[in-house]
Design a protein around this motif. Sequence first.
Motif, PDB file in Angstrom:
ATOM      1  N   LEU A   1      15.906  -3.695   5.347  1.00 28.34           N
ATOM      2  CA  LEU A   1      16.174  -4.933   6.086  1.00 28.34           C
ATOM      3  C   LEU A   1      14.925  -5.515   6.726  1.00 28.34           C
ATOM      4  O   LEU A   1      14.928  -6.667   7.150  1.00 28.34           O
ATOM      5  CB  LEU A   1      17.213  -4.665   7.183  1.00 28.34           C
ATOM      6  CG  LEU A   1      18.615  -4.236   6.758  1.00 28.34           C
ATOM      7  CD1 LEU A   1      19.480  -4.026   7.997  1.00 28.34           C
ATOM      8  CD2 LEU A   1      19.253  -5.255   5.835  1.00 28.34           C
ATOM      9  N   ALA A   2      13.869  -4.721   6.814  1.00 29.21           N
ATOM     10  CA  ALA A   2      12.659  -5.147   7.532  1.00 29.21           C
ATOM     11  C   ALA A   2      12.021  -6.380   6.897  1.00 29.21           C
ATOM     12  O   ALA A   2      12.028  -6.552   5.675  1.00 29.21           O
ATOM     13  CB  ALA A   2      11.652  -4.004   7.575  1.00 29.21           C
ATOM     14  N   CYS A   3      11.469  -7.229   7.771  1.00 26.42           N
ATOM     15  CA  CYS A   3      10.791  -8.432   7.280  1.00 26.42           C
ATOM     16  C   CYS A   3       9.275  -8.288   7.434  1.00 26.42           C
ATOM     17  O   CYS A   3       8.546  -9.277   7.437  1.00 26.42           O
ATOM     18  CB  CYS A   3      11.291  -9.656   8.040  1.00 26.42           C
ATOM     19  SG  CYS A   3      11.090  -9.537   9.830  1.00 26.42           S
ATOM     20  N   VAL A   4       8.806  -7.043   7.602  1.00 27.81           N
ATOM     21  CA  VAL A   4       7.373  -6.764   7.721  1.00 27.81           C
ATOM     22  C   VAL A   4       6.994  -5.706   6.691  1.00 27.81           C
ATOM     23  O   VAL A   4       7.843  -5.185   5.959  1.00 27.81           O
ATOM     24  CB  VAL A   4       7.023  -6.270   9.148  1.00 27.81           C
ATOM     25  CG1 VAL A   4       7.232  -7.381  10.163  1.00 27.81           C
ATOM     26  CG2 VAL A   4       7.855  -5.046   9.516  1.00 27.81           C
ATOM     27  N   ASP A   5       5.712  -5.401   6.659  1.00 32.29           N
ATOM     28  CA  ASP A   5       5.210  -4.410   5.695  1.00 32.29           C
ATOM     29  C   ASP A   5       5.810  -3.029   5.988  1.00 32.29           C
ATOM     30  O   ASP A   5       5.780  -2.547   7.126  1.00 32.29           O
ATOM     31  CB  ASP A   5       3.684  -4.349   5.789  1.00 32.29           C
ATOM     32  CG  ASP A   5       3.107  -3.333   4.813  1.00 32.29           C
ATOM     33  OD1 ASP A   5       3.546  -3.316   3.657  1.00 32.29           O
ATOM     34  OD2 ASP A   5       2.231  -2.551   5.236  1.00 32.29           O
ATOM     35  N   ILE A   6       6.366  -2.382   4.953  1.00 32.90           N
ATOM     36  CA  ILE A   6       6.984  -1.059   5.122  1.00 32.90           C
ATOM     37  C   ILE A   6       6.236   0.017   4.333  1.00 32.90           C
ATOM     38  O   ILE A   6       6.790   1.062   4.015  1.00 32.90           O
ATOM     39  CB  ILE A   6       8.466  -1.077   4.680  1.00 32.90           C
ATOM     40  CG1 ILE A   6       8.590  -1.488   3.211  1.00 32.90           C
ATOM     41  CG2 ILE A   6       9.286  -2.003   5.570  1.00 32.90           C
ATOM     42  CD1 ILE A   6       9.976  -1.290   2.636  1.00 32.90           C
TER      43      ILE A   6
END
Length: 317
Positions: free
Chosen positions: A187-192
């Motif tokens: 769900l993250a909208c940043v670098d994972i």
Amino acid sequence: MDGANQTIVLEFFLLGLSKHPNVEIVLFVLCLGIYLIILLGNSSLIILSILDSNLHTPMYFFLSNLSFMDIFGTSSFVPFMLVNFLSVRKTISFPACALQMYLTLALGTTESVLLAMMAYDRYVAICNPLRYTIIMNMRVCVQLAALSWIVGSVNSLLQTILALRLSFCGKNVIDHFFCEVLAVVKLACVDISLNAFVMMVALVLVTLTPLLLILISYVFILATILSLNSTEGRKKAFSTCSAHLAVVIIFFGTILFMYSKPKAKDPDSDKLIALFYGAVTSMLNPIIYSLRNNEVKAAVKKESLTLLRRSLHFISL
């Protein structure tokens, strides 16, 4: 966890099989039955291991730990999942989701490491029987079990913290039955990339490494069994580790299938496989150990007779 996460994502929606309400009713009945069997089967093994002095051995000490993990692990997500099967609004708060992520991952990891410890126990019992009681004394057993719990807890704590530090930008629909760490990270909208790297390292250290150690142990066990002159001796030696081997095949086989199979066109099939891994394997463990172990059968018979005698004595008073 940053401020955006606290103000924007206060709860998650668990998608599950919301598009198939009739299937969810079937799953509710099926999972309720499985959960009750898990509670009854695993708690019975723990109680038998405590009551019967013949089961006060390293193997049953580890088996009691395994049974406790199965009860605690499934209880961390199955009851909540059962409620959601019958609910229209399938939500879970952020803290509850974090706790569920931690517990499911910690207990799954701990079980993986514990199965390797149990393989070592079987290796010593079959390959070095004369020194078995010296090598596998209670202090060593407690240390090995504690190491399993510590490894599982540390791995889960690290991955859960890394997941909770991510920004979700308001996205809060988890395409799963429960809060599974990979489903939340997606769900993250940043670098994972850091999360992905830690997950890969953890997969090698706490899944593939225990599996490799188990395979090595069974190579030596098989070599020792085949070197025995007596057919009866071979049969007896193999029977002492057949239940553990069956549990290992189911546990690691399901994990390897989940990670190695091609991505399904229908994501619902992946969710059902994860459900099988989380619940059905925990149900099969006590069944396998009960059906394939004469000591457990003898203990059940002994304790049943003792309970019957006490009941008859109480009635006659």
